[in-house]
Write an enzyme that holds these catalytic residues in place. Sequence first.
Site, PDB file in Angstrom:
ATOM      1  N   TRP A 160      37.534  67.494  24.111  1.00  0.00           N
ATOM      2  CA  TRP A 160      38.903  67.100  23.769  1.00  0.00           C
ATOM      3  C   TRP A 160      39.384  67.818  22.523  1.00  0.00           C
ATOM      4  CZ3 TRP A 160      41.433  65.739  27.662  1.00  0.00           C
ATOM      5  CH2 TRP A 160      40.912  64.897  28.637  1.00  0.00           C
ATOM      6  N   ASP A 182      42.462  62.261  16.850  1.00  0.00           N
ATOM      7  CA  ASP A 182      42.575  61.728  18.206  1.00  0.00           C
ATOM      8  C   ASP A 182      41.540  60.606  18.311  1.00  0.00           C
ATOM      9  OD1 ASP A 182      42.417  61.173  20.906  1.00  0.00           O
ATOM     10  OD2 ASP A 182      42.033  63.237  21.536  1.00  0.00           O
ATOM     11  N   LYS A 224      42.418  54.247  27.706  1.00  0.00           N
ATOM     12  CA  LYS A 224      40.984  54.094  27.518  1.00  0.00           C
ATOM     13  C   LYS A 224      40.644  52.684  27.072  1.00  0.00           C
ATOM     14  CE  LYS A 224      40.313  58.347  28.604  1.00  0.00           C
ATOM     15  NZ  LYS A 224      40.633  59.452  27.718  1.00  0.00           N
TER      16      LYS A 224
HETATM   17  C1  LIG Z   1      41.227  60.840  27.798  1.00  0.00           C
HETATM   18  C2  LIG Z   1      41.359  61.532  26.510  1.00  0.00           C
HETATM   19  C3  LIG Z   1      42.406  62.437  26.254  1.00  0.00           C
HETATM   20  C4  LIG Z   1      43.419  62.832  27.301  1.00  0.00           C
HETATM   21  O1  LIG Z   1      44.312  61.841  27.484  1.00  0.00           O
HETATM   22  P1  LIG Z   1      45.505  61.963  28.568  1.00  0.00           P
HETATM   23  O2  LIG Z   1      46.228  60.703  28.286  1.00  0.00           O
HETATM   24  O3  LIG Z   1      44.859  62.017  29.913  1.00  0.00           O
HETATM   25  O4  LIG Z   1      46.274  63.185  28.232  1.00  0.00           O
HETATM   26  C5  LIG Z   1      42.491  63.004  25.004  1.00  0.00           C
HETATM   27  N1  LIG Z   1      41.600  62.718  24.053  1.00  0.00           N
HETATM   28  C6  LIG Z   1      40.572  61.865  24.265  1.00  0.00           C
HETATM   29  C7  LIG Z   1      39.616  61.587  23.166  1.00  0.00           C
HETATM   30  C8  LIG Z   1      40.419  61.248  25.491  1.00  0.00           C
HETATM   31  O5  LIG Z   1      39.394  60.401  25.706  1.00  0.00           O
END
Ligand SMILES: *Cc1c(COP(=O)(O)O)cnc(C)c1O
Length: 356
Positions: A89, A159, A183
């Site tokens: 990511w 993030d 998530k």
């Molecule tokens: C799932 C995830 C993403 C991507 O998220 P989307 O909403 O599918 O764009 C980005 N960063 C992390 C850490 C993730 O677990």
Amino acid sequence: MLPEPVLKRAAAEMLNCGGSGMSVMEMSHRSKDFEAILDAAEADLRGLMGIPENYHVLFLQGGGCTQFAMVPMNLMRNRAADYIVSGQWSKKAAAEARLFGRVNVVASSEEQNFSCVPSLSSLPVSPDADYVYLCQNETIHGTTIKHLPDTKGKPLVADVSSMFLSEPMDVSKYGLLFAGAQKNAGPAGVTVVIIRDDLIHDDVLSSTPTMMQYKTHADARSLYNTPPCWGIYICGLVFKWLKELGGLAAMRERNEKKAALFYNFLDNSKLFHGTVRKEDRSLMNIPFVTGEAARRERLNPTLDAKFVAEAEAVGLRNLKGHRSVGGMRASLYNAVPYEAVEKLVAFMEKFEKENA
Ligand SMILES: *Cc1c(COP(=O)(O)O)cnc(C)c1O
């Protein structure tokens, strides 16, 4: 997984939400009814995380991946930023930022197959960097950055998608943090951005679309255009569920207990092995394999597939590892109960005996 009380309440309110006579999906986003839902969601999130007054809370769309672009478009005013690459990511985020300026990878664990977090002590922060970026919990690899680096005065952008609300967090240490809701907080379609006042600029990169500017959404309090109303409503119910459980400190305790049960089993198993360096292991995402993680030639994808299939058959779902890394992954997000981890461990013990 979402908390069952939340799903039940949403079901009960499907035809009549808050006495409005309709579902949230049918409300005008400018109505008093929806405004109350949005205000409560923001207030509850602020309370849960202790978000300081000088931070905005934005409920946006486009998922975590859209933030990979919005962050540089809004913050990369010197056209330079430092990225810590500890998994897929953060690697994707760095690649996206390269569309807008110079990206310095100041730490990386790619050579270790992202099985650990790179050393972040004395990070070589670039003098002209607009910010330092990291992904605090790498969902696919199951690593967590447990000690935030010294960014030498540069804003820290994080993030936190896959660890959002799983434990207390000191928001004041970040300039900006974001999380795709799906998530740990709600359904796909809403992304929470928490951003400090001074990072909301008028002079973003030229040609940045109106919808991609944090200022647009901060000024309009997430109501510049139609927000993801349903997603915000479910997130709001999850925030209330978390409050009732005792907040994020109580959540961390529950998550630590679940993870300890699972890691303890993994560490003592002769068949199953974790793939992550111990001190970097995530509370949320736990990748594991049947072979020897450290020796690629000893991996056993056939046995892994058998395990996933047999687990599915007894109702233990979503245990397949991410398609890019294979193996298995148990994601012990907030709503997963302790009893589910007990069931999983009991099943793995049985599988180990049968396949020794
Ligand atoms: C799932 C995830 C993403 C991507 O998220 P989307 O909403 O599918 O764009 C980005 N960063 C992390 C850490 C993730 O677990």
